[in-house]
Motif scaffolding. Structure first.
Motif, mmCIF file in Angstrom:
data_model
loop_
_atom_site.group_PDB
_atom_site.id
_atom_site.type_symbol
_atom_site.label_atom_id
_atom_site.label_comp_id
_atom_site.label_asym_id
_atom_site.label_seq_id
_atom_site.Cartn_x
_atom_site.Cartn_y
_atom_site.Cartn_z
ATOM 1 N N ASP A 39 0.839 -1.215 0.000
ATOM 2 C CA ASP A 39 0.000 0.000 0.000
ATOM 3 C C ASP A 39 0.867 1.255 0.000
ATOM 4 O O ASP A 39 0.631 2.188 -0.767
ATOM 5 C CB ASP A 39 -0.921 0.036 1.228
ATOM 6 N N ARG A 91 1.073 4.006 -3.090
ATOM 7 C CA ARG A 91 0.743 5.430 -2.873
ATOM 8 C C ARG A 91 1.933 6.315 -3.274
ATOM 9 O O ARG A 91 1.754 7.385 -3.850
ATOM 10 C CB ARG A 91 0.317 5.663 -1.430
ATOM 11 N N SER A 103 -4.978 2.983 -5.249
ATOM 12 C CA SER A 103 -3.981 3.859 -4.614
ATOM 13 C C SER A 103 -3.928 5.215 -5.306
ATOM 14 O O SER A 103 -3.858 6.256 -4.646
ATOM 15 C CB SER A 103 -2.601 3.198 -4.633
ATOM 16 N N GLU A 134 -7.020 7.278 -4.401
ATOM 17 C CA GLU A 134 -6.914 7.764 -3.017
ATOM 18 C C GLU A 134 -5.975 8.969 -2.931
ATOM 19 O O GLU A 134 -6.327 10.006 -2.375
ATOM 20 C CB GLU A 134 -6.413 6.639 -2.113
ATOM 21 N N VAL A 135 -4.779 8.834 -3.479
ATOM 22 C CA VAL A 135 -3.781 9.907 -3.405
ATOM 23 C C VAL A 135 -4.257 11.158 -4.159
ATOM 24 O O VAL A 135 -4.054 12.284 -3.712
ATOM 25 C CB VAL A 135 -2.419 9.421 -3.952
#
Length: 186
Positions: free
Chosen positions: A102, A106, A134, A137-138
């Motif tokens: 993870d 990221r 990922s 999300e970022v």
């Protein structure tokens, strides 16, 4: 979605590939695409018993190619041979493999955003669902609206969220034959 997806034209922005997958297939596809002219650097590579990250000169070179309209790619690692050293580094830092993965993905997404300069500067292609999650999300993207298919097995979506909006495409990391990535950037 209702019914089959139709093929759509690729948006007229450069392609930014984020290759988080570590399969032999993914690295074979990347090697072939690089021989055909894809501009690629790993976010980290294991050299002379130590980890080396993407340096400023490499990032600047990729940024220049991107601004010229070329497809550019970043990968989590330089090769499958780096995998055992990467896992060992995560263990030394106290991370279980899933948590280390993870963190690494990221980091790959952050490096990609740094390379492009903005979400809208390119069509983002993520090889692998974990890589796509990922990146979203970022980047602060939380909604995908599928527009159609770029090619069989590669959906194109408009992603939106507090971070802005972007074109996003994805496929499984180890998907297809040796020339699959070439067809995508073709």
């Amino acid at each position: 979605l209702h019914g089959p997806l139709s093929f759509v034209k690729r948006p007229s922005v450069p392609l930014c590939l984020l290759l988080g997958g570590l399969s032999a297939t993914a690295f074979e596809q990347l090697a072939r695409a690089q021989k055909a002219g894809l501009h690629w650097f790993p976010v980290r590579r294991f050299e002379k018993s130590r980890w080396v990250g993407l340096n400023r000169r490499e990032l600047t070179g990729l940024q220049r190619r991107h601004r010229q309209g070329s497809a550019v790619a970043l990968s989590s690692l330089a090769s499958r041979q780096d995998l055992s050293a990467w896992l060992a580094q995560g263990r030394r830092k106290g991370y279980a493999a899933p948590t280390w993965a993870d963190r690494s993905l990221r980091d790959l997404a952050r490096q990609g955003l740094s390379l492009a300069g903005s979400l809208r500067a390119c069509l983002w292609f993520a090889a692998g669902g974990h890589t796509l999650a990922s990146f979203l999300e970022v980047a602060g993207l939380n909604s995908l609206q599928v527009q159609g298919l770029l090619q069989a097995g590669v959906p194109l979506a408009r992603a939106q969220g507090p971070g802005g909006e972007a074109w996003v495409a994805s496929r499984p990391g180890g998907f297809g034959g040796p020339d699959e990535l070439l067809r995508l950037i073709g």
